[in-house]
Design an enzyme around this catalytic site. Structure first.
Site, PDB file in Angstrom:
ATOM      1  N   ALA A  80       0.868  -1.182   0.000  1.00 10.87           N
ATOM      2  CA  ALA A  80       0.000   0.000   0.000  1.00 10.87           C
ATOM      3  C   ALA A  80       0.905   1.232   0.000  1.00 10.87           C
ATOM      4  CB  ALA A  80      -0.877  -0.005   1.245  1.00 10.87           C
ATOM      5  N   GLY A 119       0.501  -5.118   0.606  1.00 16.83           N
ATOM      6  CA  GLY A 119      -0.664  -5.080  -0.285  1.00 16.83           C
ATOM      7  C   GLY A 119      -0.348  -5.619  -1.666  1.00 16.83           C
ATOM      8  N   GLU A 122      -0.719  -9.241  -1.298  1.00 11.47           N
ATOM      9  CA  GLU A 122      -2.148  -9.498  -1.073  1.00 11.47           C
ATOM     10  C   GLU A 122      -2.956  -9.377  -2.363  1.00 11.47           C
ATOM     11  OE1 GLU A 122      -2.131  -6.648   2.236  1.00 11.47           O
ATOM     12  OE2 GLU A 122      -3.140  -8.201   3.405  1.00 11.47           O
ATOM     13  N   GLU A 142       4.059  -5.907   7.123  1.00  9.22           N
ATOM     14  CA  GLU A 142       3.247  -4.907   7.805  1.00  9.22           C
ATOM     15  C   GLU A 142       3.579  -4.774   9.282  1.00  9.22           C
ATOM     16  OE1 GLU A 142       2.185  -7.040   5.607  1.00  9.22           O
ATOM     17  OE2 GLU A 142       0.674  -6.144   4.310  1.00  9.22           O
TER      18      GLU A 142
HETATM   19  N1  T1G Z   1       4.649   3.402   0.179  1.00 12.74           N
HETATM   20  C1  T1G Z   1       5.129   4.624  -0.129  1.00 12.74           C
HETATM   21  N2  T1G Z   1       6.422   4.877  -0.439  1.00 12.74           N
HETATM   22  C2  T1G Z   1       7.271   3.828  -0.402  1.00 12.74           C
HETATM   23  C3  T1G Z   1       6.841   2.521  -0.074  1.00 12.74           C
HETATM   24  C4  T1G Z   1       5.453   2.330   0.224  1.00 12.74           C
HETATM   25  N3  T1G Z   1       4.959   1.151   0.498  1.00 12.74           N
HETATM   26  N4  T1G Z   1       7.928   1.712  -0.130  1.00 12.74           N
HETATM   27  C5  T1G Z   1       8.965   2.472  -0.477  1.00 12.74           C
HETATM   28  N5  T1G Z   1       8.581   3.733  -0.639  1.00 12.74           N
HETATM   29  C6  T1G Z   1       9.428   4.856  -1.050  1.00 12.74           C
HETATM   30  C7  T1G Z   1      10.503   5.152  -0.021  1.00 12.74           C
HETATM   31  O1  T1G Z   1       9.988   6.013   0.987  1.00 12.74           O
HETATM   32  C8  T1G Z   1      11.543   5.821  -0.894  1.00 12.74           C
HETATM   33  O2  T1G Z   1      11.072   7.143  -1.140  1.00 12.74           O
HETATM   34  C9  T1G Z   1      11.438   5.070  -2.210  1.00 12.74           C
HETATM   35  O3  T1G Z   1      10.132   4.462  -2.215  1.00 12.74           O
HETATM   36  C10 T1G Z   1      12.484   3.985  -2.386  1.00 12.74           C
HETATM   37  O4  T1G Z   1      12.371   3.152  -1.219  1.00 12.74           O
HETATM   38  C11 T1G Z   1      -2.603  -3.194   2.833  1.00 12.74           C
HETATM   39  C12 T1G Z   1      -1.213  -1.944   4.825  1.00 12.74           C
HETATM   40  C13 T1G Z   1      10.309  -2.042  -1.587  1.00 12.74           C
HETATM   41  C14 T1G Z   1      12.206  -3.205  -0.428  1.00 12.74           C
HETATM   42  O5  T1G Z   1       6.375  -2.143   4.044  1.00 12.74           O
HETATM   43  O6  T1G Z   1      10.580  -2.332   2.032  1.00 12.74           O
HETATM   44  O7  T1G Z   1       0.908  -2.800   2.220  1.00 12.74           O
HETATM   45  O8  T1G Z   1      13.006   8.374  -0.090  1.00 12.74           O
HETATM   46  O9  T1G Z   1      14.720   3.526  -0.468  1.00 12.74           O
HETATM   47  O10 T1G Z   1      15.968   0.232  -0.807  1.00 12.74           O
HETATM   48  O11 T1G Z   1      -1.711  -4.951   4.079  1.00 12.74           O
HETATM   49  O12 T1G Z   1      11.109   0.353  -0.135  1.00 12.74           O
HETATM   50  O13 T1G Z   1      12.966   7.927  -2.553  1.00 12.74           O
HETATM   51  O14 T1G Z   1      11.348   9.555  -1.546  1.00 12.74           O
HETATM   52  O15 T1G Z   1      13.289   1.667   0.527  1.00 12.74           O
HETATM   53  O16 T1G Z   1      15.114  -0.281  -3.189  1.00 12.74           O
HETATM   54  C15 T1G Z   1       3.870  -2.741   3.102  1.00 12.74           C
HETATM   55  C16 T1G Z   1       8.169  -0.912   2.209  1.00 12.74           C
HETATM   56  C17 T1G Z   1       3.184  -1.420   3.172  1.00 12.74           C
HETATM   57  C18 T1G Z   1       7.422  -2.188   1.900  1.00 12.74           C
HETATM   58  C19 T1G Z   1      12.612  -1.195  -1.851  1.00 12.74           C
HETATM   59  N6  T1G Z   1       5.072  -2.633   2.298  1.00 12.74           N
HETATM   60  N7  T1G Z   1       9.225  -0.674   1.258  1.00 12.74           N
HETATM   61  O17 T1G Z   1      13.783  -0.882  -1.133  1.00 12.74           O
HETATM   62  O18 T1G Z   1      14.108   1.526  -1.875  1.00 12.74           O
HETATM   63  S1  T1G Z   1       1.763  -1.468   4.210  1.00 12.74           S
HETATM   64  C20 T1G Z   1       6.249  -2.311   2.855  1.00 12.74           C
HETATM   65  C21 T1G Z   1      10.377  -1.387   1.287  1.00 12.74           C
HETATM   66  C22 T1G Z   1       0.701  -2.480   3.357  1.00 12.74           C
HETATM   67  C23 T1G Z   1      -1.346  -3.838   3.265  1.00 12.74           C
HETATM   68  C24 T1G Z   1      -0.464  -2.997   4.110  1.00 12.74           C
HETATM   69  C25 T1G Z   1      11.439  -0.949   0.336  1.00 12.74           C
HETATM   70  C26 T1G Z   1      11.621  -1.866  -0.885  1.00 12.74           C
HETATM   71  P1  T1G Z   1      12.167   8.330  -1.360  1.00 12.74           P
HETATM   72  P2  T1G Z   1      13.688   2.468  -0.659  1.00 12.74           P
HETATM   73  P3  T1G Z   1      14.843   0.118  -1.776  1.00 12.74           P
END
Ligand code: T1G
Length: 706
Positions: A80, A119, A122, A142
């Site tokens: 998400a 998400g 999912e 999450e």
């Molecule tokens: N939403 C918004 N921005 C995100 C994002 C996300 N999910 N993931 C990364 N970014 C932005 C991050 O802030 C950065 O921004 C840029 O992307 C590059 O990220 C419904 C509720 C995918 C392994 O927890 O683990 O889904 O600083 O530096 O090292 O059940 O990003 O460039 O402006 O980390 O190559 C669940 C979180 C969400 C994954 C890539 N998903 N992201 O790593 O790049 S909650 C996560 C990561 C959800 C559902 C629930 C990593 C990555 P900026 P980065 P990276």
């Protein structure tokens, strides 16, 4: 139903309709829905709306025999859009996108590369099939945001892989690889190579050719029938993960949601998940952990460092000093596949260091955390030497010798004479003046601090200490290298103790004072571990060794610590320090230490009193926060959130309170200031409020507003 994606566009979907974020094309009867929303294809409102429109368009096209969902860029949907949390929800929801997929009367296959997370996974679970390239990873992280999967993951995953594995994936938050996902039944095939589109199209065509049944995950019952009523599944999960979720209600919520997948009809299970997710996403703990998520990424953006600053090549590393720190530092680079030359002054010291590294890898193999092959490959990259000449070819040399300026300057002088031009020379000092060390180098612009935290091969934090003359390219290289070795790097300025240890010193001052005023070490440690820290200051001292920075020659035998060292109570390594330790290093309060504290307290004229837990907490935390304000004001740290990251990844500050500066903002800086003033009246200068703190309170602002 069609959704306005953006710019109020509204038109009948056509096969070649293209959005900025989601596009649809037809390839030989297979509809390919492509998400292209950099940087990680997060499920923003625009992406969700584009997906609903694309699937609606595919459904309406009689020529479409099957649908494939792929992503452009570096990864499948990574979850998400976290930036949307805490804001009013915008249609369509993820559930509506999943409903559009499950309503398809032709097979939908999710084709995964990169990391299908949260998400994103999912969404894939709502597809009829899932395939992945060999390098792909799939996970539900999450819990790291203080949440639980809120897009049906707690209901669909147990139906695909069973409740036990689903609980492990959800509670660990750790992604699994494509092969493991196939073995678990999470995906239907691992593609033959990394050619995602070709592999996905071939798979979709095979499904059509075989007229394979379109099973909706939500309708599967084989696993749930088997798991229903088996309480051992939940007991095992709670045993494995209970400690990790102290301070939050996540464990109970995840268990309740997964239990619901076994005992409730699917829609009721979804409703239960939505209720539990709503409670978590509204919690202060999740808000704090989402703050940490973005703070970690902010820390990687170094003010004044232009994007695209050239970096230097680092392919060979030298480490001077094979003690605890040097050995741990060497392992970081070995783990990243970089050859390391380890230098010591005597063969015995070198042998000890090499043996410790070997033993660490053997331990990882015995615990099943590493294969023998990987351990052997890492050790093959390690070589030892007694002469610094051996470091002449290294691109980076890190010194981890005894923590005195004289020793470090002597080492740097000799190192500078042998290092190759352009090599980066780093000191691992915890406190000392990096500029004074750099002054001895021919190229001070290639000198910086790389402050690792003990144990160096475990703790994620790396303080990158920027000297007055350190070149931008060297800082950029250090930040890139930190990512390569799996560290979270924070750039800090030069001062005594930089950020973490400078604040730690304030806490130590108060903890020692509290002993003389009326508290015992176990009182102080209990208050801080109840707050959420992994251990208190006295247990931490016993672990590190009370004789760090102490010597029998110079000891005056005045303080409790000095007397304990003189009596041979130097911490865990001697079986006794502030605590007594049994053979398994289990700590128990010591009657001898209690007697000594009472004796020193009386000697120094204290009238002991009962000290409340609240006072212990405030006396330890407020001076740290105050020091953090001074650090910000002096520019030693660029952001308050950088200080949060230092404490979370360097000292185990509980992420669910966001870090010391975030915690102070939530508490109210006015409360902190009032507390400092109260203690200044009774305890003096150590509590004198920082000017920045007073300014922020006067302006009604917080550290996060800077
Ligand atoms: N939403 C918004 N921005 C995100 C994002 C996300 N999910 N993931 C990364 N970014 C932005 C991050 O802030 C950065 O921004 C840029 O992307 C590059 O990220 C419904 C509720 C995918 C392994 O927890 O683990 O889904 O600083 O530096 O090292 O059940 O990003 O460039 O402006 O980390 O190559 C669940 C979180 C969400 C994954 C890539 N998903 N992201 O790593 O790049 S909650 C996560 C990561 C959800 C559902 C629930 C990593 C990555 P900026 P980065 P990276």
């Amino acid at each position: 139903m069609l959704y306005l994606c953006h710019e109020n566009r509204r038109e009948e979907p056509t096969m070649d309709r293209t959005d900025t974020e989601v596009s649809l094309d037809i390839d030989g009867g297979i509809a390919v829905v492509t998400v292209d929303s950099p940087p990680v294809n997060a499920l923003s409102q625009v992406v969700r709306a584009g997906l609903v429109n694309a699937f609606e368009a595919a459904r309406r096209d009689p020529a479409v025999e099957a649908v494939v969902l792929v992503c452009a860029g570096k990864t499948f949907i990574a979850g998400a859009d976290i930036t949307e949390f805490g804001k009013p929800p915008q249609a369509p929801s993820l559930a509506e996108v999943q409903a559009a997929i499950e309503a398809m009367d032709r097979p939908v296959t999710a084709a995964i590369h990169g990391t299908a997370l949260g998400g994103g996974l999912e969404l894939a679970l709502a597809c009829h099939f899932r395939v992945a390239v060999p390098s792909a990873k799939l996970g539900l992280p999450e819990v790291k945001l203080g949440l639980l999967p809120g897009g049906g993951g707690t209901q669909r995953l147990p139906r695909l892989v069973g409740a036990a594995r689903a609980l492990e994936m959800i509670l660990s938050g750790t992604p699994i690889g494509a092969a493991a996902a196939k073995a678990a039944g999470l995906i239907d095939a691992v593609l033959p190579d990394e050619d995602l589109r070709a592999g996905a199209l071939a798979f979709a065509r095979s499904i059509v050719a075989e007229d394979a049944p379109r099973n909706r995950t939500r309708d599967r019952t084989d696993w749930t029938d088997r798991d229903r009523g088996d309480e051992t599944i939940f007991a095992a999960a709670e045993k494995a993960h209970g400690r990790k979720f102290r301070g939050t209600s996540q464990l109970g919520h995840v268990v309740a949601a997964v239990r619901g997948s076994l005992e409730l009809p699917f829609e009721e299970g979804l409703a239960l998940e939505r209720k539990l997710f709503a409670e978590l996403v509204a919690s202060p703990q999740s808000a704090a952990m989402r703050h940490v998520f973005f703070a970690e990424r902010q820390a990687g953006k170094v003010p004044g460092l232009k994007a695209g600053t050239p970096t230097l090549s680092v392919e060979t590393v030298g480490v001077i000093g094979a003690g605890t720190m040097g050995g741990g530092i060497a392992m970081n680079f070995l783990n990243a596949g970089l050859p390391v030359t380890l230098v010591e002054t005597t063969q015995a010291a070198l042998d000890r260091g090499m043996a410790t590294i070997r033993a660490n890898y053997e331990g990882s193999v015995q615990r099943g955390r590493m294969s023998e092959t990987d351990a052997a490959a890492r050790l093959a990259l390690l070589s030892g030497a007694l002469d610094m000449e051996a470091l002449a070819g290294c691109d980076l040399v890190v010194e981890a010798v005894f923590e005195t300026m004289a020793v470090k300057q002597a080492v740097f002088s000799r190192l500078d004479a042998v290092a190759k031009p352009g090599a980066i020379l780093a000191t691992n000092t915890s406190y000392l003046d990096v500029d004074a060390i750099a002054a001895l180098a021919n190229w001070p612009e290639h000198v910086l601090g790389l402050h690792f935290f003990s144990p160096a091969n475990v703790m994620k934090l790396l303080e990158v200490v920027r000297g007055a003359k350190t070149a931008p390219a060297v800082i950029a290289t250090a930040m890139q290298l930190a990512k390569r070795i799996g560290k979270t790097a924070v750039v800090v300025g030069v001062c005594h103790g930089f950020v973490g240890n400078r604040m730690l010193a304030q806490r130590k001052l108060q903890a020692d004072a509290l002993l003389l005023e009326g508290a015992m070490p176990w009182d102080v440690d209990r208050v801080l571990t109840d707050f959420g820290l992994p251990m208190g200051p006295f247990a931490m001292s016993d672990l590190a060794g009370l004789d760090l920075g102490w010597s029998a020659e110079t000891s005056k035998g005045e303080t409790v610590r000095e007397i304990l060292c003189e009596r041979g109570r130097r911490g865990q390594k001697t079986g006794a320090g502030f605590y007594d330790y049994d053979a398994a290093r289990k700590a128990t309060p010591s009657a001898d230490v209690e007697a000594l504290i009472l004796e020193v307290s009386a000697r120094d004229g204290y009238v002991r009193r009962s000290v409340s837990d609240q006072e212990i907490l405030e006396r330890c935390l407020y001076p740290m926060i105050n020091e953090g304000a001074k650090i910000l004001d002096e520019g030693i740290a660029a952001r308050a959130s950088d200080i949060d990251i230092v404490w979370i990844h360097g000292y185990g500050w509980p992420a669910y309170t966001g870090g010391p500066m975030y915690y102070a903002d939530r508490l109210g800086l006015g409360t902190v200031l009032a507390g400092l003033r109260r203690y200044e009246a009774t305890h003096g200068e150590a509590f004198h409020p920082a000017p920045l703190l007073e300014r922020l309170v006067a302006e009604g602002r917080g550290f996060g507003d800077l």
